[in-house]
Scaffold this active site. Sequence first.
Site, short mmCIF file in Angstrom:
data_model
loop_
_atom_site.label_atom_id
_atom_site.label_comp_id
_atom_site.label_asym_id
_atom_site.label_seq_id
_atom_site.Cartn_x
_atom_site.Cartn_y
_atom_site.Cartn_z
N ALA A 149 5.38 4.39 5.64
CA ALA A 149 3.97 4.91 4.98
C ALA A 149 3.06 4.81 6.28
O ALA A 149 1.96 5.48 6.20
CB ALA A 149 3.59 4.41 3.79
N THR A 196 0.81 -1.28 0.10
CA THR A 196 0.04 -0.07 0.12
C THR A 196 0.69 1.07 0.01
O THR A 196 1.88 1.53 0.67
CB THR A 196 -0.81 -0.06 1.07
OG1 THR A 196 -0.14 -0.60 2.49
CG2 THR A 196 -2.15 -0.83 1.05
N SER A 204 3.17 -2.19 4.14
CA SER A 204 3.45 -0.88 3.94
C SER A 204 4.50 -0.36 2.79
O SER A 204 5.43 -1.01 2.86
CB SER A 204 3.39 -0.01 5.27
OG SER A 204 4.67 -0.22 5.63
N ASP A 205 4.34 0.65 2.00
CA ASP A 205 5.39 1.38 1.68
C ASP A 205 6.28 1.74 2.83
O ASP A 205 5.81 1.93 3.80
CB ASP A 205 5.16 2.46 0.66
CG ASP A 205 6.47 2.72 -0.39
OD1 ASP A 205 7.25 2.22 -0.30
OD2 ASP A 205 6.17 3.45 -1.36
N TRP A 206 7.57 2.11 2.59
CA TRP A 206 8.58 2.15 3.64
C TRP A 206 8.23 3.58 4.48
O TRP A 206 8.44 4.53 3.70
CB TRP A 206 10.13 2.05 2.96
CG TRP A 206 10.61 0.81 3.28
CD1 TRP A 206 11.90 0.69 3.77
CD2 TRP A 206 9.89 -0.54 3.03
NE1 TRP A 206 12.24 -0.83 3.88
CE2 TRP A 206 10.93 -1.67 3.32
CE3 TRP A 206 8.78 -0.97 2.53
CZ2 TRP A 206 10.81 -2.87 3.30
CZ3 TRP A 206 8.52 -2.28 2.36
CH2 TRP A 206 9.68 -3.22 2.69
#
Length: 814
Positions: free
Chosen positions: A240, A203, A236-238
């Site tokens: 996020a 995401t 999650s994106d890093w």
Amino acid sequence: MAGTPGTLPQDLAREAAVTAALAALDLDAKARLLSGQDMWSLPALPEIGLRSLVMSDGPIGVRGVRWSADDPSVALPSPTALAATWDPALARRAGVLLAQEARRKGVHVLLAPTVNLHRSPLGGRHFEAYSEDPRLTGLIGAGYVAGVQSGGVGTTVKHFVANDAETDRFTVDNRVGARALRELYLAPFELIVENARPWGIMTAYNAVNGTTMTEHRHLVNEVLRGEWGFDGCNVSDWMAARSTRGAVEGGLDIAMPGPDTVYGAPLARAVRAGEVEESAVDDAVRNVLRLAARVGLLDGAEPAVPEPPAAVDGAALAREIARRSFVLARNERAALPLRPGTVALLGAAARDARVLGGGSATVFPARVVSPLDGLTAALPEGALRYAVGADPATELAVADQGFTLRASCRNAAGEVIGTASAPNGQIQWMGADLPEGVTHDTLHTVELTGTFTPRDSGPHRFGVKGTGAFTLAVDGTVRFDGVQRPADDFDPFEAFFGAPVERAEVELTAGAPVEVSLTHVVELPEGIPMKVVAFALAHQEPERDPDELIAEAVEAARAADTAVVVVATTDRVESEGFDRADLALPGRQDDLVRAVAAANPNTVVVVNSGSPVELPWRDEVAAVLLSWFPGQEGGAALADVLTGAHEPGGRLPTTWGPLSAAPVTRVTPENGELAYTEGVFIGYRAWERQGRTPSYPFGHGLGYTDWTYESVDVDGTTARVRVRNTGDRQGREVVQVYLAPAAPDGDRPHRWLAGFAAVEAAPGDHAEAVVTLPRRAFEIWDTTESRWSFVKGSYEIQVGRSITDRRITATINV
């Protein structure tokens, strides 16, 4: 039930092992499992026989947990290149190779593919995505995912969803209408879930319609898991993930990176405080354990792929993908293949090839074949002459060519506590990835030392990439001693993606080595929830008089039978972290092409960019070949195509045209919001609606033979297209099928891609392409009923070589 894993015996047995493991965990262990233990991995839980799961960036290679050139990886062509092959089977083969690379590096999950759309040509990360068309994107992405997972390695399809630009990417709220969201931006994800059953999804940073994607309960839990039946893991994106309760209730399974995230101890506290239901934690843990079981990390669970596929030759596949991706956009007077005779190869990018885009997609290949290397090997001795002509690199880049460097780590007392190689002057140590004997508690300074041997005499520029205190010395003299700070709008990834700052100019002599050093007082960057040491020595060669360089190129071109000019973008044009300001080629490259074309009518231009650039001279040259970012074997593949050993096989996955004519250009939010006011009209849909003519349309691409489209027969929703090779050599044709409503209205595009198929035939032979028209091609999203609606009526099946080059038609009524 939607979201339930498959019912094959091995799936059921694996699910039973997951259930047993989940039951054996207490709350603290469960919460800990959902949080990264460092930059790239999850913690092991020995009490249930769970080993640590390791992730790595893709999508063109597998970098592994080390961001260093001394840990090389196979580098395939860029995603735009892969999409330009219009070949999902080839994408699958690429995925198999990447799984092989992942296993070699101890990686279990690849953070790829990127299936966001080319909404605007200014998107800085478009080279990392596939196409402006959701169906082409979805089919290539499905092939890629299926290939990686057939090798027993997981994927995370990203970035879910509408992460289509880089400006303010951490905070932007993209306001997307329901039809556009369903018909465009969600469509590739849906197709991949349906056809490839991915084990993971990532995401995005951005919000969609007011809700950040790591907390988007509707799109994740109701659409992705509910409607589509996704049973994988959501990471999650890093950095996020921002809210413990919001994330877990929004369907986020893993918060990365660690160790400090919204999960772990904060999640356990939230459960004990009654703010979060433990059942929601259990759902997330089950998804993580299922992923671990699939990749073979959970005792008692058979991995999804017990035996990996046969080994793949990475260099050979990289070369094949590259040549099959090259798009021959123009070929007047049969300028290609090259005619016998002499060749003038021009352009700095011909010598120093740019084979990949910047940012987290970066890998470090063990070798790179430049166009100069490739053509030197392919042409007879004495047939090739090279001149720089023009250099697109107008800014400093990390030290590479001519540098021999090593890193020494010292403690506060100045004692050396560890050493490491630094092949390209760049240090990027994340978490525990430090040289042997070094810890973050003892590390005080890092010193890059070594020599630099210039290849050109003149004023060399040196600089620093990163933040903090630095001391730079060149040739025995300290040139800079001070502190470097980022801009006010600090991006926590500035040390990775930010521009180097020039600090010195030193007169040097070609071939005469000098000592260089860069000492950095370690200062852990703010805004990153883990310990990272990241900085680089930067350099730029002397800038010769541009007019003089162009004059030398013109002289070489005039004396040659054919001139081949390689033009390119740079890391400061196409990279993660920022969008593009324009579509112009950097430096004096346009001037170079025009001057060469005036001197030699047989001028071929090779465009080395990952996404569209303006080509104001395209009608002045004999041939234009788009090579994308072609991967490590790009130069060899280019020689294959230029000499005619292989046909260029690519077709445009996105429209190329000048920025002044592009229908959708806005990528900068206003008051934190970016409105997708164009609705479903992006890419070729928008170009046609606005009656604008691009430089080269979607689907365009020439080959070395000719094709006649003889007939199309439609039986139900299957179109059979008969084509004949009317040229004089074997060839491959991508048959494209577009669907156009007989009674168009303003709410729908004039036509859209319904399907495609590639065929091959010898001279004089015919071939049949079979294309199935999916039900979704006839549907629109009904915003009133919030469901898909099949639009009955009469449709024209339009078959051809591009969105504008339609050769034959048939009519169907549905």
